[in-house]
Design an enzyme around this catalytic site. Structure first.
Site, PDB file in Angstrom:
ATOM      1  N   SER A 192      71.153  38.149  28.708  1.00 18.59           N
ATOM      2  CA  SER A 192      69.263  38.686  28.430  1.00 18.59           C
ATOM      3  C   SER A 192      69.332  39.518  27.473  1.00 18.59           C
ATOM      4  O   SER A 192      69.625  39.366  26.253  1.00 18.59           O
ATOM      5  CB  SER A 192      69.255  39.240  29.885  1.00 18.59           C
ATOM      6  N   ASP A 208      65.837  30.565  36.766  1.00 18.93           N
ATOM      7  CA  ASP A 208      65.601  31.642  35.549  1.00 18.93           C
ATOM      8  C   ASP A 208      64.254  32.171  35.513  1.00 18.93           C
ATOM      9  O   ASP A 208      63.997  30.749  34.312  1.00 18.93           O
ATOM     10  CB  ASP A 208      66.600  31.442  35.049  1.00 18.93           C
ATOM     11  N   HIS A 266      68.322  33.987  37.276  1.00 21.67           N
ATOM     12  CA  HIS A 266      69.015  34.830  35.996  1.00 21.67           C
ATOM     13  C   HIS A 266      70.311  35.573  36.130  1.00 21.67           C
ATOM     14  O   HIS A 266      69.772  36.397  36.190  1.00 21.67           O
ATOM     15  CB  HIS A 266      67.880  35.781  35.564  1.00 21.67           C
TER      16      HIS A 266
END
Length: 492
Positions: A50, A137, A169
């Site tokens: 991320s 995700d 995610h």
């Protein structure tokens, strides 16, 4: 309400829900306080999730002379955000807003490399890149991840892209504590396979099986201020402590590889403890493959309440360049471990200036003074790790201007000798400007325009003065801005 719900979800998901992990016995060793030692490093890689994935891409692109490849869980292409939070949220996580195409970002990369702000783009050709995005995700949407794959492929990298897993995610590991489809703290999922092995196999060429025994290496906890520009990690939203897992073989002098691993938002040590270091399944491979794993740590600050790495410019407009303060700090750590081979930073010839003090402040200025350094012909002044003097300072005093009222800044000073070599920086001191700090105002974008804080054009809202894009112009889209000088508004 669709946009409002999306904003709430997106802001929560830029990183991770703030729930800590408990109950599990950590397999990673207890940290040992120490410093980073230099080892025999044959190659260096970077990985992340991320915000850490965006940062991993930035590190790889900016320092391609040092990094040989990257492994990235759920992120977009280089400088997708373009120094704008709304673009980050709506264009580089979701896809409501337009974003630059991979081709445009490739040209940006070439232009910056030509200007010396990044290492040569040609280094990326042939570099191995491993990408991962789960079908569950929705935090960083699939088209954005696809752009990252296109970006790398267009620049000649050897890309493997896993986009068929059912993962949410998260970083995905065989020992992840969360279910595969989860998007929740500590953002390490178990999907039944071993993507970590897949990543390392692609990057390193081949790997020995992960250790199934107790880890035999050591986890070093070190002071990040040693490697941070200006000496103040908190000033650039980094934690006081960082970590490095060093296998016994590397301690004994074996030639080793280095993996720099960057956590996601709300995944930093100060919030989830050793959850990522324990469950990422990197140390198990490190023990059997002569691999050191460096775990730098970000943290929270104003403008970054989730402890993200800077991939949209909350701290520095240079966030994606070699001069970016977080980029510099992480690279300093990697080089301290031996990354970059024999290439080392020249030893400063002049000592740090002593006696740095704040002589006075106003609403917009901070005046500094320090003791002369023998042999110095000038001085450089750093605010929050970034040099602020456009021309050499030839006296032992400097007034920094253009500051915000009621705001604390960290300052350091370094002497420069006749050859132009910059000496050691001084310890940082804090200066707080007078007056009241700018008040953040949260309202709909429509209300901002009617109140004179912003204006609209083409269906979008722009802050007056700074012209930062605040998103769609309507009563449902909400943004938070502050006035830093008369008629000049910026996002908080």
């Amino acid at each position: 309400m669709k946009i409002r719900k999306f904003l709430v979800a997106a802001l929560a998901a830029v990183g991770i829900a703030a729930t800590t992990v408990g109950g599990a016995t950590a397999a990673v060793p207890e940290p040992t306080t120490g410093s980073l030692q230099r080892y025999d490093i044959s190659s260096t890689y970077v990985s992340g999730l991320s915000s850490g994935g965006f940062m991993a891409n930035q590190m790889h692109v900016a320092y391609s002379d040092v990094f040989d490849g990257a492994g990235i869980f759920s992120a977009g292409p280089y400088d997708c955000a373009q120094n704008n939070l709304n673009t980050a949220l709506y264009g580089c996580m979701d896809t409501f807003m337009a974003r630059k195409t991979p081709a445009q970002l490739e040209q940006l990369t070439r232009d910056r490399a030509a200007a010396g702000k990044l290492d040569p783009v040609a280094n990326l050709s042939g570099d191995k890149v491993w990408l991962f995005h789960g079908t569950n995700d929705s935090t960083v949407k699939a088209p954005v991840n696809d752009d990252l794959a296109t970006y790398y492929r267009d620049l000649g990298s050897n890309v493997v892209y896993n986009n068929t897993s059912a993962s949410g995610h998260a970083w995905v590991s065989p020992i992840g504590p969360n279910s595969c489809t989860s998007t929740s703290s500590p953002y390490v999922n178990n999907c039944g396979g071993d993507p970590v092995k897949d990543m390392l196999t692609h990057l390193l060429g081949s790997v020995n099986p992960a250790s199934s025994s107790a880890l035999t290496g050591k986890l070093v906890q070190f002071d990040q201020s040693t490697y941070t520009p200006g000496g103040s990690p908190r000033a650039i939203s980094m934690g006081n402590e960082g970590f490095a897992y060093v296998p016994q073989s590397c301690q004994s002098g074996a030639s080793c590889k280095l993996m720099v691993t960057l956590h996601g938002c709300y995944q930093y040590f100060g919030l989830v403890g050793n959850a990522l270091m324990d469950k990422a399944y990197l140390n198990e491979y490190a023990d059997t493959n002569n691999l050191i794993v460096l775990y730098p740590q970000a943290t929270t600050m104003t403008g970054n309440p989730r402890g993200c790495w800077d991939w949209w410019g909350y701290k520095s407009a240079d966030y994606a360049q070699k001069s970016g303060p977080q980029m510099t700090a992480v690279m300093n750590m990697a080089k301290a471990l031996g990354a970059g081979g024999t290439t080392t930073t020249p030893t400063p010839t002049l000592p740090a200036p002593a006696g740095l003090t704040v002589a006075g402040t106003t609403d917009t200025t901070a005046s500094l003074s320090w003791t002369p350094v023998p042999g110095a012909v000038s001085y450089d002044v750093y605010r929050n790790g970034t040099k602020v003097n456009g021309v050499p300072v030839t006296t032992t005093a400097h007034t920094d201007s253009g500051l915000a009222a009621g705001t604390t800044y960290g300052y350091a000073v370094a002497a420069v000798d006749a050859s132009g070599t910059t000496g050691t920086r001084s310890a940082a001191v804090d200066a707080t400007t007078t007056g009241a700090a700018a008040v953040c105002v949260t309202a709909s974008n429509y209300a901002h325009t009617t109140a004179g804080r912003a204006h609209q054009s083409g269906g979008y809202t722009y802050a007056n003065g700074s012209n930062q894009n605040l998103g769609l112009w309507n009563v449902l889209a909400t943004s938070t801005i502050k006035q830093t000088s008369p008629g000049y508004w910026v996002t908080c």
